[in-house]
Design an enzyme around this catalytic site. Structure first.
Site, PDB file in Angstrom:
ATOM      1  N   ARG A 197     -23.619 -37.384  33.665  1.00 27.28           N
ATOM      2  CA  ARG A 197     -24.749 -37.863  34.478  1.00 27.28           C
ATOM      3  C   ARG A 197     -25.029 -39.331  34.201  1.00 27.28           C
ATOM      4  NH1 ARG A 197     -29.442 -33.391  34.464  1.00 27.28           N
ATOM      5  NH2 ARG A 197     -30.196 -34.713  36.117  1.00 27.28           N
ATOM      6  N   LYS A 239      -8.928 -23.660  12.713  1.00 32.63           N
ATOM      7  CA  LYS A 239      -8.732 -24.129  11.330  1.00 32.63           C
ATOM      8  C   LYS A 239      -7.424 -23.562  10.780  1.00 32.63           C
ATOM      9  CE  LYS A 239     -13.713 -24.334  10.352  1.00 32.63           C
ATOM     10  NZ  LYS A 239     -14.052 -25.712  10.057  1.00 32.63           N
ATOM     11  N   ASP A 270     -25.675 -18.326  15.646  1.00 26.92           N
ATOM     12  CA  ASP A 270     -24.945 -19.582  15.491  1.00 26.92           C
ATOM     13  C   ASP A 270     -23.620 -19.397  14.728  1.00 26.92           C
ATOM     14  OD1 ASP A 270     -24.912 -22.482  15.771  1.00 26.92           O
ATOM     15  OD2 ASP A 270     -25.213 -22.577  13.603  1.00 26.92           O
ATOM     16  N   HIS A 277     -18.037 -17.093  14.520  1.00 26.72           N
ATOM     17  CA  HIS A 277     -17.109 -17.474  13.459  1.00 26.72           C
ATOM     18  C   HIS A 277     -16.881 -16.359  12.423  1.00 26.72           C
ATOM     19  CE1 HIS A 277     -17.867 -21.190  15.375  1.00 26.72           C
ATOM     20  NE2 HIS A 277     -18.901 -21.569  14.667  1.00 26.72           N
TER      21      HIS A 277
HETATM   22  C1  BG6 Z   1     -21.033 -24.558  14.535  1.00 22.46           C
HETATM   23  C2  BG6 Z   1     -22.497 -24.292  14.336  1.00 22.46           C
HETATM   24  O1  BG6 Z   1     -20.477 -23.647  15.435  1.00 22.46           O
HETATM   25  O2  BG6 Z   1     -20.365 -24.450  13.284  1.00 22.46           O
HETATM   26  C3  BG6 Z   1     -23.097 -25.254  13.325  1.00 22.46           C
HETATM   27  O3  BG6 Z   1     -23.177 -24.436  15.572  1.00 22.46           O
HETATM   28  C4  BG6 Z   1     -22.312 -25.195  12.042  1.00 22.46           C
HETATM   29  O4  BG6 Z   1     -24.462 -24.962  13.066  1.00 22.46           O
HETATM   30  C5  BG6 Z   1     -20.821 -25.372  12.311  1.00 22.46           C
HETATM   31  O5  BG6 Z   1     -22.773 -26.259  11.220  1.00 22.46           O
HETATM   32  C6  BG6 Z   1     -20.019 -25.124  11.054  1.00 22.46           C
HETATM   33  O6  BG6 Z   1     -18.698 -25.508  11.298  1.00 22.46           O
HETATM   34  P1  BG6 Z   1     -17.761 -25.993  10.108  1.00 22.46           P
HETATM   35  O7  BG6 Z   1     -16.455 -26.257  10.764  1.00 22.46           O
HETATM   36  O8  BG6 Z   1     -18.415 -27.213   9.534  1.00 22.46           O
HETATM   37  O9  BG6 Z   1     -17.743 -24.867   9.137  1.00 22.46           O
END
Ligand code: BG6
Length: 505
Positions: free
Chosen positions: A47, A187, A240, A245
């Site tokens: 934007r 990773k 989150d 993850h």
């Molecule tokens: C993100 C989250 O998906 O992963 C963040 O939104 C978090 O809050 C991050 O800090 C952590 O990623 P990494 O690669 O630093 O472990």
């Protein structure tokens, strides 16, 4: 690696933070390694009013400030010459015709052959609008070159919204055109979980309820919410980090061997694990949530979560969560999986610890007065990436006293081999059409099915406590009570860092 086909990368949200922090550095690295095809260009859509020239200047300024090894001016110039920008009100699908015109023009100019990736680096509220805008303008069909879309997390805020988003995307694209990013899968050490398990004959025979006592997964962050209070306060640690993850890590540790290293086979196996996770009924006792409070550690004052910008002063959002999961299948019946994640913990560390059962008969005396040891396999995802096996060894001298010693490997020992950034790997994979490290729609929905009951219980039952923990400590003590065996605790990696000495793997 397969040679990449000519293609155009269109980034929505090109003037945003994700593009600057992750995408451009990753693309620049891919470019520096000469992996990009001859016919390639990047179109930024946003934007903000920029000309292509201004966009190039912005990016080259950012690139020249990165890291310790500042890239040469010529390399940056060559890279930014592939960048273009178009300013569009992305909320308004009637403006997408101009994106189409620009794409046609760039395809001609760069010979990208009609192949196109759309990267949604926008707020999630735009995902459906962008997909519709592309579809209305005939930009999603795999005719005259392939089309792919990359979608960032968060993918929904609960099961229902994730299902709606999946349905909407599937009206515009086919499933095999959709690449849902979970950067943990990018990773190197996460991918190595599969390699460790399935390339070594010694682990798989032991990888089950007969020999494994429990599994611990920790993703500790030393940072707080870092200016993302507005987003985080509506999300919390469970959405989150756990829904995506950490459940990915659980799936990789617990999956059955796939028949082939192929997206379809691997994703079928990880989905089966998610299907087998037992529904958590007793939220109050199987899930512990916490929120960091103000603290003073070694003379430094740390703010509490509620004083972070964008966070409500009476917020009950969890910045820490620990839970006990069971996977109800033949391999894992009865083996607890303890997982925890939190912000403002003493160190940044992500690791998986597989605790093997102790020997059935105790012959030796261990140091520290223990009668037995559990062998542990520790897969360190980050930092100091590596793998470590703890075994009992005789202390030299009289008698048979035993201590735990480490057999360890650190990626840093590989010297010249740099670990690629997650985004670098994921971008290259999407560019070559390999979806192995991306999450399929059914797996996303299944992982929401695991966390949804917890979210609902927290929302509806105010009697479920949220424990305060002083910032820069290991979270609420109540989390220790999750571990069934009272003689065991969570592993506290880097305990020696507290004295500022070194980080123990
Ligand atoms: C993100 C989250 O998906 O992963 C963040 O939104 C978090 O809050 C991050 O800090 C952590 O990623 P990494 O690669 O630093 O472990």
């Amino acid at each position: 690696m397969k040679v990449l086909e000519n293609q155009l990368l269109v980034i929505f949200g090109a003037s945003g933070d994700l593009t600057s922090r992750k995408l451009i550095p990753a693309l620049f690295e891919i470019f520096s390694q000469q992996l990009l095809p001859d016919g390639f260009a990047i179109l930024g859509v946003g934007r903000k009013e920029f000309s292509s020239e201004e966009f190039r200047t912005k990016i080259s300024t950012e690139l020249s400030k990165t890291g310790d090894k500042t890239p040469g001016k010529n390399v940056i110039e060559a890279f930014v010459s592939m960048l273009h920008y178009i300013s569009v009100n992305t909320m308004d699908t009637s403006e997408y015709g101009s994106i189409r015109t620009k794409i046609d023009e760039l395809q001609q100019a760069h010979g990208t052959g009609g192949n196109c990736i759309f990267y949604l680096a926008t707020p999630p509220s735009l995902y459906e609008i962008v997909a519709s805008g592309l579809s209305i303008n005939g930009l999603t069909a795999n005719d005259n070159g392939w089309k792919r879309i990359i979608v960032e997390k968060p993918f929904g805020i609960n099961l229902k919204s994730a299902q709606l988003l999946n349905n909407h995307l599937l009206q515009c694209f086919d499933e095999d055109q959709i690449y849902r990013i979970d950067h943990y899968l990018g990773k190197e050490t996460v991918q190595n979980v599969m390699v460790t398990r399935f390339s070594n004959g010694i682990f798989e025979p032991l990888w089950n309820r007969n020999y494994i006592h429990h599994v611990e997964i920790t993703a500790a962050e030393s940072i707080g919410v870092e200016g993302r209070g507005g987003y985080y306060d509506k999300s919390g640690a469970l959405r989150d980090m756990v829904q995506n993850h950490l459940l990915q890590l659980v799936s990789l540790i617990a999956m059955e061997p796939p028949t082939r290293i192929h997206a379809h086979d691997i994703r079928n196996e990880t989905l089966k694990v998610l299907h087998s996770v037992r529904r958590i009924e007793n939220i109050g006792s199987d899930v512990i949530r916490g929120q960091y409070t103000e603290s003073m550690v070694r003379g430094i004052k740390h703010n509490g979560y509620r004083s972070e910008p964008g966070v409500a002063s009476d917020s009950r959002t969890e910045t820490y969560v620990a839970l006990r999961l069971f996977i109800d299948n033949w391999r894992w019946g009865g083996v607890p999986f303890y997982i925890r994640t939190g912000k403002c913990l003493p160190v940044r560390v992500t690791e998986i610890v597989v605790h093997f059962r102790p020997t059935p008969h105790r012959l030796f005396c261990f140091d520290e007065g223990r009668m037995n040891s559990d062998n542990q396999l520790i897969i360190r995802i980050q930092p100091d990436e590596g793998i470590l096996f703890k075994i009992g060894m005789k202390i030299p001298g009289t008698g048979f006293h035993v201590q735990d010693v480490n057999l360890d490997f650190h990626y840093s020992d590989l010297g010249s081999q740099n670990l690629p950034e997650a985004y670098q790997r994921l971008l290259v994979d999407a560019m070559q059409g390999d979806a192995t490290l991306f999450t399929r729609g059914d797996a996303i929905e299944q992982s929401w099915k695991i966390v949804d009951p917890i979210l609902r219980a927290w929302e509806n039952d105010q009697s479920i406590p949220i424990f305060g923990y002083p910032a820069v400590t290991w979270g609420p003590q109540e989390a220790d009570g999750l571990i069934d065996d009272s003689t065991m605790t969570w592993r506290y990696p880097c305990k020696n860092l507290a004295e500022g000495i070194y980080c123990e793997l």
